[in-house]
Design a protein around this motif. Structure first.
Motif, PDB file in Angstrom:
ATOM      1  N   VAL A  38      17.058 -17.402 -18.307  1.00 19.75           N
ATOM      2  CA  VAL A  38      17.931 -18.151 -19.215  1.00 19.75           C
ATOM      3  C   VAL A  38      18.498 -19.385 -18.512  1.00 19.75           C
ATOM      4  CG1 VAL A  38      20.112 -18.055 -20.504  1.00 19.75           C
ATOM      5  CG2 VAL A  38      18.505 -16.148 -20.628  1.00 19.75           C
ATOM      6  N   MET A  47      10.661 -22.051 -23.937  1.00 16.17           N
ATOM      7  CA  MET A  47      12.106 -21.824 -23.930  1.00 16.17           C
ATOM      8  C   MET A  47      12.792 -23.054 -23.325  1.00 16.17           C
ATOM      9  SD  MET A  47      14.810 -19.560 -24.047  1.00 16.17           S
ATOM     10  CE  MET A  47      16.386 -19.336 -23.200  1.00 16.17           C
ATOM     11  N   VAL A  76      26.388 -16.055 -27.010  1.00 12.41           N
ATOM     12  CA  VAL A  76      25.162 -15.975 -27.813  1.00 12.41           C
ATOM     13  C   VAL A  76      25.343 -16.786 -29.100  1.00 12.41           C
ATOM     14  CG1 VAL A  76      23.763 -14.420 -29.241  1.00 12.41           C
ATOM     15  CG2 VAL A  76      24.319 -13.798 -26.888  1.00 12.41           C
ATOM     16  N   TYR A  89      25.543 -20.807 -28.210  1.00  7.31           N
ATOM     17  CA  TYR A  89      24.282 -21.481 -27.924  1.00  7.31           C
ATOM     18  C   TYR A  89      23.193 -21.197 -28.971  1.00  7.31           C
ATOM     19  CZ  TYR A  89      26.440 -22.554 -23.461  1.00  7.31           C
ATOM     20  OH  TYR A  89      27.293 -23.026 -22.497  1.00  7.31           O
ATOM     21  N   CYS A 140      21.479 -18.452 -29.724  1.00  7.12           N
ATOM     22  CA  CYS A 140      20.313 -17.650 -29.306  1.00  7.12           C
ATOM     23  C   CYS A 140      19.693 -16.912 -30.487  1.00  7.12           C
ATOM     24  CB  CYS A 140      20.723 -16.641 -28.233  1.00  7.12           C
ATOM     25  SG  CYS A 140      21.660 -17.352 -26.857  1.00  7.12           S
ATOM     26  N   TYR A 141      20.529 -16.509 -31.440  1.00 10.31           N
ATOM     27  CA  TYR A 141      20.069 -15.749 -32.601  1.00 10.31           C
ATOM     28  C   TYR A 141      19.183 -16.587 -33.518  1.00 10.31           C
ATOM     29  CZ  TYR A 141      23.761 -18.448 -34.805  1.00 10.31           C
ATOM     30  OH  TYR A 141      24.556 -19.487 -35.250  1.00 10.31           O
ATOM     31  N   HIS A 154      15.814 -15.826 -31.707  1.00  9.80           N
ATOM     32  CA  HIS A 154      15.524 -14.441 -31.329  1.00  9.80           C
ATOM     33  C   HIS A 154      16.209 -13.455 -32.272  1.00  9.80           C
ATOM     34  CE1 HIS A 154      14.008 -15.865 -27.405  1.00  9.80           C
ATOM     35  NE2 HIS A 154      15.051 -16.674 -27.384  1.00  9.80           N
TER      36      HIS A 154
END
Length: 777
Positions: A249, A261, A448, A451, A453-454, A457
């Motif tokens: 990450v 990524m 989370v 940023y 992330c969901y 992902h």
């Protein structure tokens, strides 16, 4: 007499040639006279001045404005929508006429006359004009700047400034697209399309939007059905170690330079020591949070070792490289340019061996909705591939130890969150009630969300959240005042901002003293200038233009079906392996198939006519090797019934075929026809390639006994007539070159009778059942 007739015939031919030459000469001289007369009207004499004077131009002026009125299209004039009028052809005189390709603008022929502005093109000028695609003010003609021309680069800008006194257009509703972004204009009429014939740059932009997963963080109309671009994190602790997760990450490219990524940390605006330490606290917290909610997973297989050499060979042969780049096969990886799956580098330092072999055997065992298919690998094959991939190590990355979290900074960041809607005292009291572990998980969850992330992902607890980024469905119409240029020296135009933003998203914070919580957060994808320019083309096309329904490209029944099917093709990257009616087939570019394209995945040409609809639907769920000699293999995808139907319907629609054909269990033979068919089958030596069921030799062509349930009779006839016409380069010979049969005895060499008889023979010997599905499905 015969000689007299011959002489008269020769005289008639000579007269015909003379008349043709006279007509051609008359046409040429006539055109020259017209051009000479037209040129004379441009002579700057006193009469010219009077006829074209501003107040005397009613006296039959020689300078006339050419225009097209486009009733199906409109211009939005703030408080009034008016019919679009284009006068661009006043200067671009020969834009729709061939023969002026080598002239300089504005007298040059359009470079794509068969696609645009040509009378027989799909976008004739009298119906679509110019500004519909190019933008700009088409009704203005009084000077070069009024049209809102835009130079394509600084060099052209300097040239225009000197030649035309060009300046950036101001207060213009829609400026012209720069030349490199001109294909952005396609989107206004082709709503919802993600691939357009002839729009290579735009299509590349669409592919890059998918490659980099822009639609994950930003809503874009027409992209809502796309899967999340990143892998699921629901069971991640069975796949990765926590230490790897943190290092990954923090700096994905340090592990794999091909990683898709993006980089969130150690960027232009968060590289100060105090910011770095807070980011370290966030990454530690995210790792703890993600692993704390990770669901348990027990791999289906255990890895006990394999052969690396065989494993690498399998990867390069069976079709993995249609979706994955692979370390150790960089040349082929570059040729394919695969992006549907990650680039397989350093995998042995990333995943756990038991997880990997289970994933290879049955991907859906770990993630039910994955697009990764099963290649029906044997235990040995899966072990060999695992051996090769686990041998790809990144020792330097393995040795990295992520810094421990500063709990004081963790609490400071949390206090910033808690005090947004409460007093400092209330926020402190809330923090005091939490244990150290609870604080870490709380910061992880909030980070989370911070940023996004969901957006890429699947993460438990974040289902249904809106994407973190702003919507881009009309970004091409965004006013320039709404773009924040900060202190950056970037041209103040939307396309310039978008391109600069894609290449360095955090640059706008340069020179601005911002607190940690207000820093820009869009990550850096490290994309090339070319990739950024292609995406800019696509994004500039997403605008708020008002196109009447009569002006929008509306798919007919066949096109609508094809569009839906192509969404499935794109989702599962079918075209990474298969060339569909000449489109893509990326894996065919590798060295494995450079000598013989027929050793690669079958090219799907006219597939909807070739195969029966019910067979294709059955095959997609029950894959079996049609060409068992091929090393590349058709994988088994976890398709839903809706997706299978969309694919079947798509191929039918592309070939304009009915779903089902009437099938008969018996063949109606004419007297002597069956015997002739058998003799022809033997004469043409069909069993030398189609050996299965006829002899014990290895086959080099499909099993003809399954043709009856698989192929359409009308396609069999078409294929036999001229295989090369359907599929150039096929190994199937043409037994009727120039319509002449290689066997002139059977049916007297009659081509049609021979083909009809062979087709009937294949239908009669054909099984009334489908081939058995391959093992390990």
């Amino acid at each position: 007499s015969g000689e007299e007739k011959k002489a008269k015939k020769e005289r008639a031919n000579l007269q015909r040639e003379m008349l043709t030459a006279q007509k051609t000469l008359k046409k040429l001289t006539g055109t020259r006279k017209l051009l000479t007369a037209a040129k004379a009207k441009t002579d700057m004499d006193p009469i010219f001045v009077i006829r074209n004077a501003p107040l005397g131009d009613f006296l039959d002026p020689t300078l006339k404005i050419s225009q097209v009125v486009l009733p199906n299209l409109v211009d939005d004039r703030y408080f009034q929508v008016v019919t679009k009028v284009d006068r661009c052809m006043t200067c671009h005189t020969f834009i729709d006429q061939p023969g002026y390709e080598k002239e300089k603008n504005p007298f040059k022929t359009h470079p794509k006359l068969d696609l645009m502005v040509g009378k027989k093109s799909t976008h004739p000028m009298k119906q679509f004009g110019c500004t519909t695609c190019h933008g700009g003010e088409g009704q203005r003609t009084h000077d070069f700047n009024s049209i809102a021309h835009m130079p394509q680069n600084p060099e052209q800008q300097k040239e225009w400034q000197k030649k035309y006194h060009w300046h950036a257009p101001h207060k213009v509703p829609k400026i012209m697209y720069r030349k490199q972004y001109s294909q952005a204009g396609c989107i206004s009429c082709h709503k919802g399309s993600q691939s357009l014939a002839g729009a290579e740059t735009l299509n590349a932009g669409f592919r890059n939007i998918e490659k980099f997963g822009c639609y994950g963080c930003h809503k874009i109309n027409g992209w809502e059905e796309k899967r999340k671009p990143g892998p699921s994190l629901l069971k991640v602790k069975s796949k990765l170690t926590k230490q790897f997760f943190k290092n990954w990450v923090w700096e994905p490219k340090a592990f794999n330079k091909h990683a898709k990524m993006p980089r969130f940390f150690n960027q232009l605006n968060n590289s100060k020591p105090e910011f770095l330490n807070k980011n370290i606290a966030e990454v530690n917290s995210m790792a703890e949070f993600i692993f704390s909610i990770s669901k348990p997973y027990q791999p289906a297989k255990a890895y006990f070792g394999g052969n690396k050499v065989r494993g690498k060979k399998l990867i390069t042969e069976i079709g993995c490289m249609g979706c994955h780049g692979v370390e150790g096969a960089e040349k082929d990886s570059k040729a394919v340019g695969a992006y549907a799956g990650p680039f397989l580098a350093g995998i042995g330092s990333k995943v756990k061996a038991n997880w990997l072999i289970s994933w290879l055997k049955k991907p859906s065992h770990y993630q039910e909705d994955t697009i990764m298919p099963s290649f029906r690998l044997t235990d040995r094959e899966a072990a060999d591939i695992t051996a090769y991939l686990m041998g790809l190590k990144n020792k330097k990355f393995e040795d990295l130890k992520f810094e421990k979290m500063n709990e004081g900074l963790r609490d400071e960041i949390l206090m910033g969150y808690f005090s947004q809607f409460d007093t400092q005292a209330v926020a402190q009291a809330k923090l005091n009630k939490m244990s150290s572990h609870q604080r870490t998980l709380e910061l992880g969850k909030r980070s989370v969300g911070k940023y996004g992330c969901y957006s890429c992902h699947n993460i438990e607890g974040f289902e249904g959240r809106a994407p973190i980024g702003p919507e881009l469905s009309s970004v091409g119409s965004k006013p320039i005042a709404q773009f924040g240029f900060g202190h950056e020296k970037v041209e103040h135009q939307p396309d310039s901002w978008i391109k600069a933003h894609l290449m360095s998203p955090r640059r706008w914070d340069n020179g601005i003293d911002k607190p940690f919580k207000d820093l820009l957060r869009m990550p850096n994808f490290d994309m090339s200038e070319k990739e950024a320019s292609e995406i800019t083309t696509a994004l500039m096309g997403y605008n708020a233009d008002k196109i009447p329904l009569r002006g929008i490209k509306r798919n007919n029944a066949h096109e609508a079906v094809v569009a839906e099917g192509m969404k499935v093709v794109t989702k599962y990257n079918c075209s990474g392996c298969h060339q569909i009616d000449g489109w893509r087939g990326d894996i065919l570019k590798t060295e494995s198939f450079s000598d013989d394209i027929n050793e690669g995945p079958p090219r799907l040409v006219g597939q909807g006519h070739r195969v029966q609809a019910n067979w294709l639907h059955h095959f997609l769920d029950n894959v079996y090797p049609i060409r068992p000699w091929l090393k590349v293999r058709m994988p088994s995808f976890n398709l839903s019934n809706v997706e299978k139907n969309k694919l079947v319907e798509m191929f039918q629609a592309k070939s304009k075929q009915h779903t089902f054909e009437a099938a008969s269990s018996s063949v109606d033979w004419k007297p002597g026809e069956k015997a002739g068919a058998k003799a022809l089958f033997k004469s043409l030596d069909c069993a030398s390639c189609h050996t299965t069921g006829f002899n014990s030799e290895d086959p080099t062509a499909p099993n003809l006994y399954y043709a009856k349930k698989r192929l359409r009779a009308s396609w069999i006839k078409k294929w036999l007539s001229d295989p090369q016409k359907i599929m150039e380069g096929t190994a199937m010979p043409n037994f009727w070159e120039d319509g002449e049969s290689t066997d002139e005895v059977i049916f007297g060499g009659d081509k049609e009778k021979q083909i009809d008889a062979l087709t009937k023979y294949l239908l009669e010997i054909g099984y009334e059942r489908y081939a058995p599905r391959a093992s390990n499905q």
